[in-house]
Write an enzyme that holds these catalytic residues in place. Sequence first.
Site, mmCIF file in Angstrom:
data_model
loop_
_atom_site.group_PDB
_atom_site.id
_atom_site.type_symbol
_atom_site.label_atom_id
_atom_site.label_comp_id
_atom_site.label_asym_id
_atom_site.label_seq_id
_atom_site.Cartn_x
_atom_site.Cartn_y
_atom_site.Cartn_z
ATOM 1 N N ALA A 13 65.197 40.633 63.526
ATOM 2 C CA ALA A 13 65.929 40.611 64.627
ATOM 3 C C ALA A 13 65.445 40.952 65.946
ATOM 4 C CB ALA A 13 67.517 40.897 64.486
ATOM 5 N N GLY A 14 64.106 40.502 66.147
ATOM 6 C CA GLY A 14 63.403 40.954 67.320
ATOM 7 C C GLY A 14 63.637 40.058 68.143
ATOM 8 N N GLU A 172 51.686 51.843 79.958
ATOM 9 C CA GLU A 172 53.037 51.999 80.246
ATOM 10 C C GLU A 172 53.617 53.415 79.820
ATOM 11 O OE1 GLU A 172 54.913 48.211 78.923
ATOM 12 O OE2 GLU A 172 54.850 47.658 81.076
ATOM 13 N N ASP A 300 54.898 38.601 66.636
ATOM 14 C CA ASP A 300 53.641 39.429 66.548
ATOM 15 C C ASP A 300 53.131 39.288 65.086
ATOM 16 O OD1 ASP A 300 53.735 40.683 69.110
ATOM 17 O OD2 ASP A 300 53.942 42.541 68.380
ATOM 18 N N ALA A 317 56.177 39.546 73.871
ATOM 19 C CA ALA A 317 57.854 39.181 73.858
ATOM 20 C C ALA A 317 57.879 37.690 74.689
ATOM 21 C CB ALA A 317 58.494 40.278 74.387
ATOM 22 N N LYS A 378 59.429 43.209 87.024
ATOM 23 C CA LYS A 378 59.353 43.479 85.807
ATOM 24 C C LYS A 378 61.083 43.504 85.148
ATOM 25 C CE LYS A 378 57.522 45.462 81.984
ATOM 26 N NZ LYS A 378 58.610 45.184 81.163
HETATM 27 P P1 FAD Z 1 59.757 42.755 67.147
HETATM 28 O O1 FAD Z 1 60.446 42.683 68.525
HETATM 29 O O2 FAD Z 1 59.230 44.130 66.840
HETATM 30 O O3 FAD Z 1 61.016 42.653 65.975
HETATM 31 C C1 FAD Z 1 60.804 42.671 64.736
HETATM 32 C C2 FAD Z 1 62.107 42.964 64.072
HETATM 33 O O4 FAD Z 1 61.959 42.939 62.662
HETATM 34 C C3 FAD Z 1 62.784 44.514 64.467
HETATM 35 O O5 FAD Z 1 64.168 44.236 64.765
HETATM 36 C C4 FAD Z 1 62.697 45.073 63.344
HETATM 37 O O6 FAD Z 1 63.732 45.992 62.809
HETATM 38 C C5 FAD Z 1 62.726 44.226 62.256
HETATM 39 N N1 FAD Z 1 62.097 44.455 60.943
HETATM 40 C C6 FAD Z 1 60.792 44.904 60.747
HETATM 41 N N2 FAD Z 1 60.455 45.186 59.471
HETATM 42 C C7 FAD Z 1 61.551 44.837 58.786
HETATM 43 C C8 FAD Z 1 62.057 44.704 57.349
HETATM 44 N N3 FAD Z 1 61.068 45.241 56.424
HETATM 45 N N4 FAD Z 1 63.154 44.334 56.923
HETATM 46 C C9 FAD Z 1 64.031 43.754 58.020
HETATM 47 N N5 FAD Z 1 63.878 43.792 59.241
HETATM 48 C C10 FAD Z 1 62.684 44.156 59.492
HETATM 49 N N6 FAD Z 1 55.331 42.064 75.805
HETATM 50 C C11 FAD Z 1 55.885 41.390 76.698
HETATM 51 O O7 FAD Z 1 55.640 40.239 76.702
HETATM 52 N N7 FAD Z 1 56.005 42.134 77.789
HETATM 53 C C12 FAD Z 1 56.140 43.393 77.939
HETATM 54 O O8 FAD Z 1 56.499 43.894 78.968
HETATM 55 C C13 FAD Z 1 56.086 44.154 76.693
HETATM 56 N N8 FAD Z 1 56.186 45.581 76.834
HETATM 57 C C14 FAD Z 1 55.728 45.997 75.535
HETATM 58 C C15 FAD Z 1 56.024 47.383 75.499
HETATM 59 C C16 FAD Z 1 55.808 48.288 74.359
HETATM 60 C C17 FAD Z 1 56.128 49.892 74.446
HETATM 61 C C18 FAD Z 1 55.264 47.555 73.212
HETATM 62 C C19 FAD Z 1 55.326 48.279 71.847
HETATM 63 C C20 FAD Z 1 55.336 46.234 73.362
HETATM 64 C C21 FAD Z 1 55.360 45.470 74.341
HETATM 65 N N9 FAD Z 1 55.238 44.256 74.430
HETATM 66 C C22 FAD Z 1 55.545 43.398 75.697
HETATM 67 C C23 FAD Z 1 54.921 43.469 73.163
HETATM 68 C C24 FAD Z 1 56.167 42.680 72.406
HETATM 69 O O9 FAD Z 1 57.277 43.956 72.426
HETATM 70 C C25 FAD Z 1 56.103 42.224 71.246
HETATM 71 O O10 FAD Z 1 55.128 41.205 71.237
HETATM 72 C C26 FAD Z 1 57.556 41.746 70.639
HETATM 73 O O11 FAD Z 1 58.173 42.725 70.459
HETATM 74 C C27 FAD Z 1 57.246 40.720 69.475
HETATM 75 O O12 FAD Z 1 58.554 40.431 69.050
HETATM 76 P P2 FAD Z 1 58.769 40.135 67.469
HETATM 77 O O13 FAD Z 1 59.969 39.373 67.574
HETATM 78 O O14 FAD Z 1 57.384 39.536 66.735
HETATM 79 O O15 FAD Z 1 58.924 41.422 66.824
HETATM 80 P P1 NAD Z 2 46.097 46.769 72.531
HETATM 81 O O1 NAD Z 2 45.310 46.277 71.199
HETATM 82 O O2 NAD Z 2 46.117 45.952 73.612
HETATM 83 O O3 NAD Z 2 45.597 48.145 72.984
HETATM 84 C C1 NAD Z 2 44.904 49.085 72.215
HETATM 85 C C2 NAD Z 2 43.744 49.968 73.115
HETATM 86 O O4 NAD Z 2 43.302 50.855 72.241
HETATM 87 C C3 NAD Z 2 42.549 49.173 73.561
HETATM 88 O O5 NAD Z 2 42.216 49.321 74.848
HETATM 89 C C4 NAD Z 2 41.531 49.775 72.558
HETATM 90 O O6 NAD Z 2 40.351 49.637 73.049
HETATM 91 C C5 NAD Z 2 41.843 51.060 72.631
HETATM 92 N N1 NAD Z 2 41.500 51.640 71.135
HETATM 93 C C6 NAD Z 2 41.375 51.214 69.888
HETATM 94 N N2 NAD Z 2 40.782 51.755 68.978
HETATM 95 C C7 NAD Z 2 40.516 53.020 69.714
HETATM 96 C C8 NAD Z 2 39.741 54.315 69.412
HETATM 97 N N3 NAD Z 2 39.332 54.718 68.049
HETATM 98 N N4 NAD Z 2 39.558 55.256 70.455
HETATM 99 C C9 NAD Z 2 39.993 54.923 71.548
HETATM 100 N N5 NAD Z 2 40.506 53.798 71.872
HETATM 101 C C10 NAD Z 2 40.869 53.052 70.948
HETATM 102 O O7 NAD Z 2 47.347 47.287 72.024
HETATM 103 P P2 NAD Z 2 49.015 47.563 72.842
HETATM 104 O O8 NAD Z 2 48.360 48.174 74.167
HETATM 105 O O9 NAD Z 2 49.688 48.454 71.743
HETATM 106 O O10 NAD Z 2 49.377 46.375 72.951
HETATM 107 C C11 NAD Z 2 49.961 45.461 71.912
HETATM 108 C C12 NAD Z 2 50.319 44.095 72.708
HETATM 109 O O11 NAD Z 2 51.414 44.260 73.269
HETATM 110 C C13 NAD Z 2 49.349 43.326 73.452
HETATM 111 O O12 NAD Z 2 49.207 41.824 73.056
HETATM 112 C C14 NAD Z 2 49.749 43.517 74.733
HETATM 113 O O13 NAD Z 2 49.467 42.543 75.755
HETATM 114 C C15 NAD Z 2 51.252 43.708 74.396
HETATM 115 N N6 NAD Z 2 51.886 44.550 75.687
HETATM 116 C C16 NAD Z 2 52.304 43.891 76.695
HETATM 117 C C17 NAD Z 2 52.842 44.561 77.750
HETATM 118 C C18 NAD Z 2 53.321 44.213 79.048
HETATM 119 O O14 NAD Z 2 53.088 42.887 79.095
HETATM 120 N N7 NAD Z 2 53.792 44.656 79.930
HETATM 121 C C19 NAD Z 2 53.147 46.043 77.569
HETATM 122 C C20 NAD Z 2 52.600 46.699 76.015
HETATM 123 C C21 NAD Z 2 52.030 45.696 75.339
#
Ligand code: FAD
Ligand code: NAD
Length: 404
Positions: A13-14, A172, A300, A317, A378
Amino acid sequence: MTSNKPKIVVLGAGYAGMMTTKRLTQKLEAEEAEIVLVNKHNYHYQTTWLHELAAGTLDPNKVRMLISDVIDTSRVDLVHDTVVEIKKDENRVILENGELEYDYLVVGLGFEKATFGIKGMEENAFSIQSVDSSRLIREHIEYQFARYSSGEDTNEENLNIIVGGAGFTGIEFVGELAEQVPKLCKKYDIDRKKVRIINVEAAPTILPGFDEDLVDYARKSLEFRDVEFRIGTKINECKPDAFVVGDDNEEIKGGTIVWTGGVQANSILGKSGFEIFKGKMNVNTDLRAPGYENTFVLGDCAWVMNKETDRPYPPTAQIAIQEADTCANNIAALLRGGELEEFVFDNKGTVASLGGSHAMGTIFEGKKLYGKTARAMKNVIDNRYLFMLGGPNLVLKKGKLRPF
Ligand code: FAD
Ligand code: NAD
């Protein structure tokens, strides 16, 4: 109670799972299918806000909501359980406390950290993956401050917060820390100069591949607020108190170590025998798993190919939410005998928060936004998702309504 209706099981439920479930309830009549949503918690959380929770700038309850508050439980069976394995050739899912059969499966199990086999990273570094893992980081930082302040620990290096990887998650997160650390210093009566926030990145720049102007803006904004960057610095190992980096194996010391160096699909896919390529699964343009006509893999967990560039779209997301629409349409088409559609990504841009009122990013056709305008955008993006999921009430309850 068993029914003769086709059974659609949604795992996770993501963003992908919630929006697919929501869309299925809107597109299908109740008699057309039974819908089951499985999640390991009874709540849904905003993964895109977890860095704020981890830094301590946002309350955990703001990040999450009960699934039953936003999903129509008269149409959807909610199963609060953890998926263990998908028996893809038997149309069965094994859960920790039972099992489910399905006619159609949607996999939205999200990401796990990828540590690329770096020695000690798994054991010694925190990661921003879930509400619980993020809450641990916030508690640990405060614990280090409390220990130093009380005199129980006199090692100043334990106040350092070291973050591995300067992709969007790392950037971030350090942005939120830049706002939170001065507050913690005040709370624990610690000189701000004693606390270092160090972000270590292997590439020659932070946010590799992103717009140079915006990268430059982000770096200056963060350095102005005392975030230190070590770019072009590869982490070779993670010890309990340090990253070991570079050719000379220098140690960068810290009492809180967070890995934001990469993500991969939930390992359940690989364990279930699906083919994994560079950490995720290549899916067909209709979002189905190759060879499995009743199985959709979203968010993802999946690589979806961008035909124009011949490269996969980065999973976010934003894309997960859009995939949910295509997936629900395609399940309806399978049930009703129509044509399946191809997924086409409508890129609305990328905006990243840098803590407080700071942010930057691009929207639509590459228009650049900086500072408060970007931060406001944002919030609009985040609130829009809440609106799609739960209407104005959810925005009022969980949205970001104050400007910053
Ligand atoms: P998720 O949102 O990770 O959801 C997965 C779900 O599956 C969760 O509810 C989890 O509890 C559940 N789950 C996992 N394993 C199991 C299991 N074994 N059994 C049952 N349930 C389970 N993307 C953007 O577009 N804009 C942003 O600003 C952005 N900011 C981000 C900031 C951070 C800190 C991070 C970490 C990521 C960010 N991303 C952003 C990326 C984005 O969050 C992911 O791409 C997105 O969450 C993917 O959605 P999803 O539904 O695939 O997975
Ligand atoms: P990422 O893979 O985008 O970034 C990981 C970073 O770690 C890279 O810059 C890489 O060069 C570095 N790295 C990897 N191995 C290393 C090492 N051994 N030593 C030092 N540096 C190393 O991962 P993320 O930032 O978690 O993002 C994951 C996904 O989520 C991406 O698709 C991203 O676009 C998305 N995301 C989006 C937002 C947003 O839109 N605001 C915010 C967070 C995440």
